[in-house]
Motif scaffolding. Structure first.
Motif, PDB file in Angstrom:
ATOM      1  N   VAL A   1       0.827  -1.204   0.000  1.00  0.00           N
ATOM      2  CA  VAL A   1       0.000   0.000   0.000  1.00  0.00           C
ATOM      3  C   VAL A   1       0.858   1.248   0.000  1.00  0.00           C
ATOM      4  O   VAL A   1       0.615   2.194  -0.732  1.00  0.00           O
ATOM      5  N   SER A   2       1.910   1.267   0.829  1.00  0.00           N
ATOM      6  CA  SER A   2       2.764   2.452   0.880  1.00  0.00           C
ATOM      7  C   SER A   2       3.530   2.626  -0.421  1.00  0.00           C
ATOM      8  O   SER A   2       3.613   3.714  -0.968  1.00  0.00           O
TER       9      SER A   2
ATOM     10  N   ALA B   1     -12.130   8.977   0.990  1.00  0.00           N
ATOM     11  CA  ALA B   1     -11.617   9.728  -0.159  1.00  0.00           C
ATOM     12  C   ALA B   1     -10.174  10.175   0.046  1.00  0.00           C
ATOM     13  O   ALA B   1      -9.436  10.378  -0.925  1.00  0.00           O
ATOM     14  N   PHE B   2      -9.751  10.313   1.304  1.00  0.00           N
ATOM     15  CA  PHE B   2      -8.415  10.832   1.594  1.00  0.00           C
ATOM     16  C   PHE B   2      -7.427   9.758   2.032  1.00  0.00           C
ATOM     17  O   PHE B   2      -6.221  10.001   2.067  1.00  0.00           O
TER      18      PHE B   2
ATOM     19  N   ALA C   1      -4.830   1.196   8.235  1.00  0.00           N
ATOM     20  CA  ALA C   1      -6.296   1.148   8.279  1.00  0.00           C
ATOM     21  C   ALA C   1      -6.904   2.254   7.433  1.00  0.00           C
ATOM     22  O   ALA C   1      -7.923   2.053   6.762  1.00  0.00           O
ATOM     23  N   ALA C   2      -6.293   3.434   7.446  1.00  0.00           N
ATOM     24  CA  ALA C   2      -6.797   4.537   6.620  1.00  0.00           C
ATOM     25  C   ALA C   2      -6.731   4.181   5.144  1.00  0.00           C
ATOM     26  O   ALA C   2      -7.666   4.454   4.375  1.00  0.00           O
ATOM     27  N   LYS C   3      -5.636   3.553   4.732  1.00  0.00           N
ATOM     28  CA  LYS C   3      -5.482   3.183   3.329  1.00  0.00           C
ATOM     29  C   LYS C   3      -6.433   2.050   2.948  1.00  0.00           C
ATOM     30  O   LYS C   3      -7.034   2.067   1.868  1.00  0.00           O
TER      31      LYS C   3
ATOM     32  N   CYS D   1      -8.976   4.056  -3.935  1.00  0.00           N
ATOM     33  CA  CYS D   1      -7.543   4.132  -4.245  1.00  0.00           C
ATOM     34  C   CYS D   1      -7.384   4.207  -5.765  1.00  0.00           C
ATOM     35  O   CYS D   1      -8.296   3.831  -6.509  1.00  0.00           O
ATOM     36  N   PRO D   2      -6.233   4.659  -6.251  1.00  0.00           N
ATOM     37  CA  PRO D   2      -5.989   4.600  -7.696  1.00  0.00           C
ATOM     38  C   PRO D   2      -6.162   3.173  -8.203  1.00  0.00           C
ATOM     39  O   PRO D   2      -5.916   2.206  -7.471  1.00  0.00           O
TER      40      PRO D   2
END
Length: 249
Positions: A21-22, A63-64, A212-214, A223-224
């Motif tokens: 994810v990162s 969304a963020f 968790a946010a991602k 996400c893209p």
């Protein structure tokens, strides 16, 4: 003897997901030991905070969450006068999203771009099927620079179409009241397997976890596209191997 290998498998999955994810979002990795429990900045950095109201905060938070440089997200209430707002009794507060981010990795102007793209700022009294003052569009600013950038971005958005008026308010940030636990990471909580995959974090850790946010953004499919596909592939791999579901005791 199976327990240690199962635990190691779960740990390996968590590390893989953090790397995935990162890396996919071009964000720097959290400090060692903070991958799941979320979120220290690299040394010398200081997080910044942005606060937006853009309709129902359940999807707005997501969304963020997948943006590079976003450390954590949470939802709550702001912009009103009631001392202790609750979801069923907000009075004049708005539902809002708090975004904590590393300003070296993402600029406030980029957060504003996501804000405008994630709702209809021309609606007068709500967003889509969500009708009411609590769903109004607001940019809460923390200082003169943010206020100026918010005003410029509003002018730019208005210039795209002069046939209707942008209703978004710009006002100084007052008190942010965190929402009840059941409203935090709402999209992620609708995917029990994802929660299990990251170790069923307690609420206080779920609230502060970068991962968790991602994954909250991933669960909402925000996400893209390339990131969505890579995370899905990793989750499919995990499911095939049976991690972290306990098959036998």
């Amino acid at each position: 003897m199976a327990a240690p290998s199962a635990a190691a498998g779960v740990a390996a999955v968590l590390v893989a997901l953090v790397l995935l994810v990162s890396g996919a979002s071009c964000a720097r990795l959290p400090a060692r030991g903070a991958a799941v429990r979320g979120a220290a900045l690299p040394r010398g950095g200081a997080p910044a905070t942005a606060l937006f109201a853009l309709g129902s905060f359940w999807r707005s938070e997501a969304a963020f969450g997948c943006l590079p440089g976003v450390i954590r997200t949470s939802v709550g209430y702001a912009g009103g006068s009631k001392a202790n707002p609750e979801y069923r009794n907000l009075a004049d507060h708005a539902e809002c999203v708090k975004v904590e981010y590393d300003p070296r990795l993402i600029h406030y102007k980029q957060l504003l771009d996501v804000f405008w793209a994630s709702h209809d700022p021309r609606e007068v009294f709500g967003q889509g099927p969500d009708v009411g003052n609590q769903y109004r569009s607001v940019i809460f600013t923390n200082g003169t620079i943010e206020a100026r950038l918010a005003a410029l971005s509003k002018e730019k958005e208005q210039a795209k179409d002069r046939s209707s008026v942008i209703t978004t308010q710009i006002q100084p940030l007052g008190v942010f009241h965190p929402a009840e636990p059941e409203h935090q990471k709402f999209e992620l909580k609708r995917k029990p397997f994802l929660l299990q995959l990251i170790g069923n974090l307690p609420e206080e850790e779920l609230l502060t976890s970068t991962l968790a946010a991602k994954l909250n953004a991933y669960a909402a499919e925000l996400c893209p596209a390339t990131t969505q596909k890579k995370i899905s592939s990793k989750i499919d791999e995990v499911a095939k191997k049976g991690w972290p579901i306990l098959r036998e005791i």
